[in-house]
Design a protein around this motif. Sequence first.
Motif, short mmCIF file in Angstrom:
data_model
loop_
_atom_site.label_atom_id
_atom_site.label_comp_id
_atom_site.label_asym_id
_atom_site.label_seq_id
_atom_site.Cartn_x
_atom_site.Cartn_y
_atom_site.Cartn_z
N GLU A 131 0.83 -1.20 0.00
CA GLU A 131 0.00 0.00 0.00
C GLU A 131 0.87 1.26 0.00
O GLU A 131 0.57 2.24 -0.68
CB GLU A 131 -0.93 -0.01 1.21
CG GLU A 131 -1.87 1.18 1.23
CD GLU A 131 -2.86 1.08 2.37
OE1 GLU A 131 -4.07 1.11 2.10
OE2 GLU A 131 -2.41 0.99 3.54
N ILE A 145 2.16 1.82 -3.53
CA ILE A 145 1.07 2.38 -4.37
C ILE A 145 0.86 3.85 -4.05
O ILE A 145 0.73 4.68 -4.96
CB ILE A 145 -0.25 1.59 -4.13
CG1 ILE A 145 -0.13 0.17 -4.66
CG2 ILE A 145 -1.45 2.33 -4.73
CD1 ILE A 145 -0.68 -0.11 -6.02
N ASN A 146 0.83 4.21 -2.76
CA ASN A 146 0.60 5.60 -2.38
C ASN A 146 1.70 6.52 -2.93
O ASN A 146 1.41 7.62 -3.39
CB ASN A 146 0.48 5.74 -0.86
CG ASN A 146 -0.82 5.19 -0.34
OD1 ASN A 146 -1.80 5.06 -1.08
ND2 ASN A 146 -0.85 4.85 0.93
N LYS A 160 1.11 7.04 -6.64
CA LYS A 160 0.01 7.99 -6.87
C LYS A 160 0.46 9.43 -6.65
O LYS A 160 0.02 10.34 -7.36
CB LYS A 160 -1.17 7.66 -5.95
CG LYS A 160 -1.90 6.40 -6.35
CD LYS A 160 -2.97 5.90 -5.39
CE LYS A 160 -3.45 6.77 -4.31
NZ LYS A 160 -4.39 6.10 -3.39
N GLU A 180 -4.14 5.68 -13.98
CA GLU A 180 -5.50 5.15 -13.93
C GLU A 180 -5.58 3.88 -13.09
O GLU A 180 -6.61 3.60 -12.48
CB GLU A 180 -6.00 4.91 -15.35
CG GLU A 180 -6.09 6.23 -16.12
CD GLU A 180 -6.32 6.05 -17.60
OE1 GLU A 180 -6.96 5.05 -18.00
OE2 GLU A 180 -5.86 6.91 -18.37
N LYS A 181 -4.48 3.12 -13.07
CA LYS A 181 -4.47 1.88 -12.30
C LYS A 181 -3.03 1.55 -11.95
O LYS A 181 -2.12 1.81 -12.73
CB LYS A 181 -5.08 0.74 -13.13
CG LYS A 181 -5.19 -0.58 -12.40
CD LYS A 181 -5.85 -1.64 -13.27
CE LYS A 181 -5.93 -2.96 -12.51
NZ LYS A 181 -6.49 -4.02 -13.34
N GLU A 211 -0.78 -1.72 -9.81
CA GLU A 211 -0.82 -3.01 -9.11
C GLU A 211 0.60 -3.33 -8.65
O GLU A 211 1.55 -3.21 -9.42
CB GLU A 211 -1.35 -4.09 -10.03
CG GLU A 211 -1.51 -5.42 -9.35
CD GLU A 211 -2.20 -6.43 -10.25
OE1 GLU A 211 -3.44 -6.42 -10.31
OE2 GLU A 211 -1.48 -7.21 -10.90
N ILE A 247 -1.63 -5.75 -4.23
CA ILE A 247 -2.45 -4.58 -3.90
C ILE A 247 -2.75 -3.88 -5.23
O ILE A 247 -1.85 -3.64 -6.03
CB ILE A 247 -1.71 -3.59 -2.98
CG1 ILE A 247 -1.16 -4.29 -1.72
CG2 ILE A 247 -2.57 -2.39 -2.64
CD1 ILE A 247 -2.19 -4.67 -0.72
N THR A 248 -4.03 -3.56 -5.45
CA THR A 248 -4.45 -2.91 -6.68
C THR A 248 -5.14 -1.60 -6.37
O THR A 248 -6.00 -1.55 -5.47
CB THR A 248 -5.39 -3.82 -7.49
OG1 THR A 248 -4.73 -5.07 -7.74
CG2 THR A 248 -5.79 -3.18 -8.80
N TYR A 249 -4.77 -0.56 -7.11
CA TYR A 249 -5.45 0.74 -7.02
C TYR A 249 -6.05 1.04 -8.38
O TYR A 249 -5.37 0.91 -9.42
CB TYR A 249 -4.45 1.84 -6.65
CG TYR A 249 -4.95 3.23 -6.99
CD1 TYR A 249 -5.86 3.87 -6.16
CD2 TYR A 249 -4.53 3.89 -8.14
CE1 TYR A 249 -6.33 5.14 -6.48
CE2 TYR A 249 -4.99 5.15 -8.45
CZ TYR A 249 -5.88 5.77 -7.63
OH TYR A 249 -6.36 7.02 -7.94
N THR A 250 -7.32 1.44 -8.41
CA THR A 250 -7.97 1.90 -9.62
C THR A 250 -8.54 3.28 -9.33
O THR A 250 -9.29 3.45 -8.35
CB THR A 250 -9.09 0.94 -10.06
OG1 THR A 250 -8.52 -0.37 -10.23
CG2 THR A 250 -9.72 1.38 -11.36
N LYS A 251 -8.19 4.25 -10.16
CA LYS A 251 -8.66 5.61 -9.96
C LYS A 251 -10.17 5.64 -10.02
O LYS A 251 -10.78 5.07 -10.94
CB LYS A 251 -8.06 6.52 -11.03
CG LYS A 251 -8.23 7.99 -10.76
CD LYS A 251 -7.43 8.79 -11.75
CE LYS A 251 -7.24 10.20 -11.24
NZ LYS A 251 -6.23 10.92 -12.02
#
Length: 119
Positions: free
Chosen positions: A76, A79-80, A83, A90-91, A93, A114-118
Motif C-alpha cells: 500500500e 502504491i501511495n 500515486k 489510472e491503475k 498493481e 495490492i491494486t489501485y484503480t482511480k
Amino acid sequence: MITVAIHGAEFFAKHGYYPEEQLLGCKFLVDITVDFTPADELKKDSLANTLNYEQLYNIACHQMQHPRKLIETLGESIINDIKIEYPYIEKAEVTIRKKHPPMPGPVDHTSVTITYTKP
C-alpha cells in the motif's frame, strides 16, 4: 492506454510479523504495473510523456528500506508513493513475493497483490 511494468525487482529486506524476520531479513521480489493515458503524443519520444520505470524502482527501493510487519502495508505504501509521483495514473498493481518464508515446511514464496484503480 499504456502499461509500464517492472517484474521481479529483487530486494533483501527485514519485513515480517515475527521479530526474527525483522532481525534476519530475507529476499523479496516486487512487480509493479501501472496503466495511464499519455497526455501528449508518444511520437515525440520524450520521457515526459510516459512513466519512468526507473522512478518506479526507486519508489519500491525506498519503501523496502523501512521494515513493516505486513507486506500488505508495504504494498500500500508503494502504491501511495506512485500515486503522489504520478497523479494521472489510472491503475496500479503491486505484487510482493516473500521468498522462503518461515513455515513448518518448504514454501517457495508467499505473496500479496495490492491494486489501485482511480475512481
